[in-house]
Design an enzyme around this catalytic site. Structure first.
Site, PDB file in Angstrom:
ATOM      1  N   GLU A 180     -16.190  -6.409  12.193  1.00 41.19           N
ATOM      2  CA  GLU A 180     -16.461  -4.977  12.052  1.00 41.19           C
ATOM      3  C   GLU A 180     -17.860  -4.585  12.485  1.00 41.19           C
ATOM      4  O   GLU A 180     -18.060  -3.495  13.014  1.00 41.19           O
ATOM      5  CB  GLU A 180     -16.225  -4.532  10.604  1.00 41.19           C
TER       6      GLU A 180
ATOM      7  N   HIS B 287      -2.599  -6.817  -5.251  1.00 41.06           N
ATOM      8  CA  HIS B 287      -2.944  -7.851  -4.287  1.00 41.06           C
ATOM      9  C   HIS B 287      -4.443  -8.124  -4.288  1.00 41.06           C
ATOM     10  O   HIS B 287      -5.230  -7.374  -4.849  1.00 41.06           O
ATOM     11  CB  HIS B 287      -2.453  -7.473  -2.879  1.00 41.06           C
TER      12      HIS B 287
ATOM     13  N   GLU C  45      -4.132   1.937  -3.188  1.00 36.71           N
ATOM     14  CA  GLU C  45      -4.722   0.608  -3.325  1.00 36.71           C
ATOM     15  C   GLU C  45      -4.493   0.162  -4.755  1.00 36.71           C
ATOM     16  O   GLU C  45      -4.788   0.893  -5.691  1.00 36.71           O
ATOM     17  CB  GLU C  45      -6.231   0.633  -3.048  1.00 36.71           C
TER      18      GLU C  45
ATOM     19  N   HIS D   8       0.800  -1.225   0.000  1.00 36.05           N
ATOM     20  CA  HIS D   8       0.000   0.000   0.000  1.00 36.05           C
ATOM     21  C   HIS D   8       0.835   1.277   0.000  1.00 36.05           C
ATOM     22  O   HIS D   8       0.305   2.361   0.261  1.00 36.05           O
ATOM     23  CB  HIS D   8      -0.939  -0.001   1.210  1.00 36.05           C
TER      24      HIS D   8
ATOM     25  N   GLU E 197      -5.512  -3.295  -6.390  1.00 38.63           N
ATOM     26  CA  GLU E 197      -6.162  -4.537  -6.001  1.00 38.63           C
ATOM     27  C   GLU E 197      -6.909  -5.199  -7.145  1.00 38.63           C
ATOM     28  O   GLU E 197      -7.421  -4.539  -8.036  1.00 38.63           O
ATOM     29  CB  GLU E 197      -7.162  -4.256  -4.874  1.00 38.63           C
TER      30      GLU E 197
ATOM     31  N   HIS F   4      -8.916  -7.740   2.977  1.00 36.38           N
ATOM     32  CA  HIS F   4      -8.068  -8.654   2.218  1.00 36.38           C
ATOM     33  C   HIS F   4      -8.166 -10.050   2.830  1.00 36.38           C
ATOM     34  O   HIS F   4      -8.029 -10.180   4.050  1.00 36.38           O
ATOM     35  CB  HIS F   4      -6.602  -8.214   2.293  1.00 36.38           C
TER      36      HIS F   4
END
Length: 187
Positions: A99, A44, A128, A37, A130, A81
């Site tokens: 969360e 990723h 990011e 990052h 991704e 992730h």
């Protein structure tokens, strides 16, 4: 001679790994999460999960102010992730519980609905890059217990109205991966 003032603060993400992938989401290796990052980043694997109620309202979650990237931005319900050996569905179930306190019995149709690659920079803090899977589910029990270290706020929003009338919601700074997922959902 080194002093405490000279020592650099190490971010908690430096102790975690993410799964580096190619453009088709084939696993390449584990890489340090902070390295993935910062700088030019490392592509990723990631996911964003969108929870809906039975009236097609989406649950948006505001990222906690302590987040390193996109702090206080509004996101789809959860994003993160998967770790090594974890499927996208397993990772999503874990993040929903951690969360928001959402347990598997509160939804029954969690599924992957899309996947896309993106790269976005966040100020001078990082980025990011991704290959992001999108997962969706219908929340039949809207009981939530958000973790304040992860979530600063929650809001139910009519999903179609949010997508069709962004000017009505311009006060909400939306995370880029959520905006992409929503746009693709309505294409």
């Amino acid at each position: 001679m080194s002093t405490e003032a000279d020592s650099t603060v190490v971010h908690e993400n430096a102790g975690e790994d993410v799964i580096a992938v190619d453009a088709e989401d084939n696993e390449e290796e584990l890489v340090n999460r902070l390295d993935a990052h910062t700088g030019e980043g490392i592509r990723h694997r990631a996911f964003t999960a969108l929870l809906f109620d039975t009236d097609d309202n989406i649950l948006l979650a505001q990222r906690a102010p302590e987040k390193r990237l996109w702090d206080t931005y509004w996101d789809g319900t959860v994003a993160s992730h998967p770790v090594d050996g974890q499927t996208q569905i397993e990772a999503t179930r874990q993040r929903l519980e951690e969360e928001l306190g959402v347990m598997p019995g509160q939804y029954d149709d969690l599924r992957v609905t899309d996947k896309f690659e993106y790269k976005r920079y966040y100020m001078n803090e990082g980025l990011e890059w991704e290959v992001c899977s999108v997962l969706q589910a219908t929340l039949t029990d809207r009981t939530l217990d958000p973790d304040p270290a992860e979530v600063a706020g929650l809001m139910w929003v009519p999903y179609e109205r949010l997508q069709e009338n962004p000017e009505w919601y311009r006060q909400l700074r939306l995370c880029p991966w959520f905006e992409i997922a929503m746009r693709r959902d309505f294409e």
